[in-house]
Write a protein that holds these residues in place. Structure first.
Motif, mmCIF file in Angstrom:
data_model
loop_
_atom_site.group_PDB
_atom_site.id
_atom_site.type_symbol
_atom_site.label_atom_id
_atom_site.label_comp_id
_atom_site.label_asym_id
_atom_site.label_seq_id
_atom_site.Cartn_x
_atom_site.Cartn_y
_atom_site.Cartn_z
ATOM 1 N N ASP A 165 11.537 2.553 -1.841
ATOM 2 C CA ASP A 165 10.876 1.945 -0.692
ATOM 3 C C ASP A 165 11.669 0.750 -0.188
ATOM 4 N N ALA A 166 11.434 0.393 1.064
ATOM 5 C CA ALA A 166 11.932 -0.875 1.596
ATOM 6 C C ALA A 166 10.841 -1.485 2.461
ATOM 7 N N VAL A 167 10.987 -2.768 2.763
ATOM 8 C CA VAL A 167 9.983 -3.443 3.581
ATOM 9 C C VAL A 167 10.649 -4.459 4.485
ATOM 10 N N THR A 168 10.064 -4.631 5.662
ATOM 11 C CA THR A 168 10.371 -5.777 6.518
ATOM 12 C C THR A 168 9.049 -6.496 6.767
ATOM 13 N N MET A 169 9.032 -7.803 6.557
ATOM 14 C CA MET A 169 7.774 -8.531 6.753
ATOM 15 C C MET A 169 8.028 -10.018 6.937
ATOM 16 N N HIS A 208 6.274 -1.031 5.708
ATOM 17 C CA HIS A 208 6.692 -0.391 4.457
ATOM 18 C C HIS A 208 7.258 0.978 4.786
ATOM 19 N N VAL A 209 8.453 1.243 4.299
ATOM 20 C CA VAL A 209 9.094 2.536 4.570
ATOM 21 C C VAL A 209 9.641 3.138 3.289
ATOM 22 N N VAL A 215 0.835 -1.200 0.000
ATOM 23 C CA VAL A 215 0.000 0.000 0.000
ATOM 24 C C VAL A 215 0.870 1.250 0.000
ATOM 25 N N GLY A 216 0.669 2.081 -0.985
ATOM 26 C CA GLY A 216 1.391 3.340 -1.077
ATOM 27 C C GLY A 216 2.818 3.206 -1.571
ATOM 28 N N ALA A 217 3.186 2.033 -2.051
ATOM 29 C CA ALA A 217 4.570 1.835 -2.489
ATOM 30 C C ALA A 217 4.785 2.402 -3.880
#
Lengths: 308, 308, 308, 308
Positions: free
Chosen positions: D94-98, D74-75, C295-297
């Protein structure tokens, strides 16, 4: 392959299993008594503070050579966000992903095992993905504050930095102790300066890691004899690379962490401290090097400070 | 919506912009002089050490209410890995992802802005995704070691914990100061205990966050008058929830961080310290609360230690 | 510095703002109609499937050159954990931290802005740390399935890979189209093969990034004329490095994403597909390249598959 | 505690170890032949595409109940950053941790073990922190595209959603197959709709997880008899909670993943698909559900799409 007799002989001589009880999880940190800490406070003469941590940043000391030990990825999760509506006070917030051993850090006791064992004889299998380290996790350390002693080996040997591959010997430590003008005593935290950090500070990350000076397999007995609480140095892996004895990898880790139950520190920035100690003519100070209490972790970033 | 006159009046009275030069990035930390630190070391009487950080774990204080402020996810990236072949010394390594403000932490000066400005008049827009905070990043603080004073407001008011919504007033601080038997002075770090942490320790995360006691908008002037270097408390957001003045959110953040340039700490675990201070009958100590030097960060986890 | 007239002239000719309404957030993906998809399904002749994503691993294509675009850190958070007691079924679980643009990915429309604007004239400032992209986030794309056409420029020009710095021109695309034996049509997804991926596959990460062939600033008009829905290639940045026009960086990104509203893909592994298309003598296929709906990426990893 | 005879009896009947060779790492995905895929493409009649993944966001389906399975963080690591100087094209990244199993996902074969074994008889100990899964990692699957069949059990039983604790039986699957008007055949991917996702979509995260309908321990034999390639449903854990047989946890996981070598999907959003299938009167379609190729992972987020 198994560990050589040379290793096991030393292991037997420095072993602390059971010394503080079969339930003990903090090893040589037991040596930091209230009395030791009072003595540490008495070392503060000028009030000058020297931080010993490297900046935490994406462009850190790791090169990708050690799997999973990633440099810090610092991100902003909010930037001047007016959470309560337009015109209100605005917040910025951060997050990070990093290897706990990626920068200036403490190795906790369960960071290594050998022959299936951890400190105090616990099974290596008590470290799991689910729990981390069931015993001796870095959160168990609670506090690391004591008298610090800078053993400036590079300076004692008349150089800016020891050459790659140099084995810091007990005799080198004696020389540095003499330069320091003090006798290392029970509960002290010893900082061994090789000068290797200058390679990193000069921009050569790969040269920082290899070849590297480090502590000889003969030094744990020196620390054991003086009942040191913890040791840190200014190198990537603490050890000598290429190794002192062919095919004997990380022997000092195994002796310090598993046999002695003594935490060790790596990537400590000792350059400014070296200069300051030279200026004031003293190499002892109050050292606060508090672990971040990650539950079940085998290590932690640390932001140590020497108060001279 | 904009900030009310009440806020701006106080802001004017506590403002420190330019006090340490237009280039200054550390605000009230300038008040921690070498002399202050010598005095802090002199506070060590017993050698007893009390850690003040909460354990860092997935089951931490955050509930998801504050976007992006995630509890620590601690993972093992290696477990007893024989990196150099079978039978060699085996390594375990860890990594973490966490919000820098998720647990026991310091708010750095750029953590909030108001009216488009940060501490020392810098534009809020100097905080970016790419660089984090260009000015006053927590790495600029370098070291935070000083005399600590516990202002145990809950105890001074004869309770285990202040009720939710309670505004800690200057008069409350006076009472706690009297209980402490000391006068807060320039360069001190003040720890204000509300007892709210007991709600979290009893297992009620949501109740910990709301309703919460916190510091009244009138207290920054008290800290300003005494030239305090930093303040921390034992609540989730530092502030009173629901707010003291309707629709005035985070006013103390804005006064401390933006106007005064004073770091503040949250989620500090002050229960054990409260007990210890009660036992020894003194509320002053050496406090080491070193920021992890995340470059450009607006805050940092911290593992403070009080040495009594 | 501002963008040159050459850029603005092309921008005007390919601009799609308002074409699908002022509220549109998906741009050229509107061109993938149900009819187009029926035609795409009709391209399936053999049933052979070719995946086009690089493996997701720590040792990925990123070298640290692009700030924050970190290779995947894959970790196990549980390993054979008997969550319900000894002897029960045991679980292993994973987590990852990665840059969304780090590996084989789609650039979403808000991935770049120029002159303060995003696709469809929205302000660049609508991308924030708190929300990500308020408009045209990759989650809005919902599905990307269409006819795929491989334009194998390297093969059409009789080489394994185009040299670093080579500008793929409209004429090159014409040649590849002729080799493909098809006419690119509205709603197609075009895969442009330069062969540059072979540099990475041969182990040279730095050489993969620079120098690199890429798409000339003249090609967006070619895609615009044919009403292509999306374009991907087999390079690190999609663009020519060093740039085709001195000091004009990322012009194709700006034309595709901002002006046309056309997603583009990078780091697509087209080698196996090239071989397969050569074998079957056809360069068209059903392509499924579903975005992960962050979302929002502004982008997303993608695991595309060509079904021949 | 050990698994009951009831489990082992079924396990014996559905076991596929060795069926595709002792080296096989993909199990029932072997059943998706080129011919099956050609048949899948022939199911496309309208060209309509229905995505089946939940949005990836911090406010996802996880509640913290499953350790380490964190919702996506999400950052933005760059926001409109003019990397090449003022006035140039600006980039957002963007980057993500999940958790890989946190949202709509595939369980890979090594996601569970029982009795110390993984699919095809491999030791559970081949899953490590260092390597992840040495065998049958999700990257080995390469592609998952086949004919999809919606077995809309909720609709077949005349309800919007099955009650918590409901065991979907082979007879329920027969009823749904009849509603679908097709016979499930070798290589199909079956999507079982319980309607439980409606609980999450209505905002009740905890109710979504528990109590939950799920697949009876008798259903693996049904799937085995039809040689299904993979199965997914619209629940948090795939299984019935509270469990069908007291103290028998995750039996269907163990039968599908370990015994049959059949991937299974969880948290699939089947509501829109259910409506669409009802409208067009057909329950078969081309399904593309490509795993993201995380090397050594035991699962993966997936963004499936049904093409009707």
């Amino acid at each position: 392959m198994s560990l050589p007799a040379e290793f096991h002989d030393i292991a037997e001589r420095v072993n602390n299993w059971g010394r503080w009880g079969t339930d003990d999880e903090i090893g040589t940190l037991n040596l930091i008594t209230d009395e030791v800490v009072r003595g540490a406070a008495a070392e503060v003469r000028t009030g000058r503070r020297i931080p010993l941590a490297l900046p935490l940043q994406q462009d850190g000391v790791q090169t990708g050579m050690i799997p999973g030990r990633v440099n810090p990825l610092h991100v902003m999760v909010q930037i001047n966000q007016e959470l309560f509506g337009p015109g209100t006070v605005a917040c910025s917030d951060d997050a990070v992903t990093m290897g706990l051993q990626a920068a200036t850090h403490w190795d906790g006791l369960p960071h290594v095992s050998h022959s299936g064992k951890l400190y105090n004889g616990r099974p290596a299998a008590t470290v799991t993905a689910h729990d981390g380290a069931r015993y001796s996790g870095i959160d168990k350390a609670r506090h690391i504050v004591s008298r610090g002693v800078l053993l400036d080996v590079a300076r004692a040997l008349g150089t800016d930095r020891l050459p790659g591959g140099h084995a810091v010997t007990p005799e080198d430590l004696d020389a540095a102790e003499e330069l320091a003008g003090t006798r290392v005593r029970a509960g002290d935290i010893v900082l061994v300066r090789t000068g290797q950090m200058r390679v990193y500070l000069a921009g050569d990350k790969h040269g920082y890691g290899y070849p590297s000076p480090g502590l000889s397999i003969r030094t744990p007995e020196w620390f054991h004899a003086r009942d040191v609480a913890a040791v840190a140095n200014d190198t990537l892996t603490f050890e000598i690379f290429p190794p002192e004895t062919e095919n004997l990898w990380l022997p000092v880790h195994a002796l310090h962490l598993v046999e002695m139950g003594m935490p060790q520190g790596q990537n400590w920035q000792l350059e400014e401290l070296s200069t300051a100690c030279g200026e004031v003519g003293r190499h002892t100070f109050l050292l606060s090097a508090m672990p971040e209490p990650f539950v079940g972790a085998t290590g932690t970033p640390v932001a140590p400070v020497a108060v001279l």
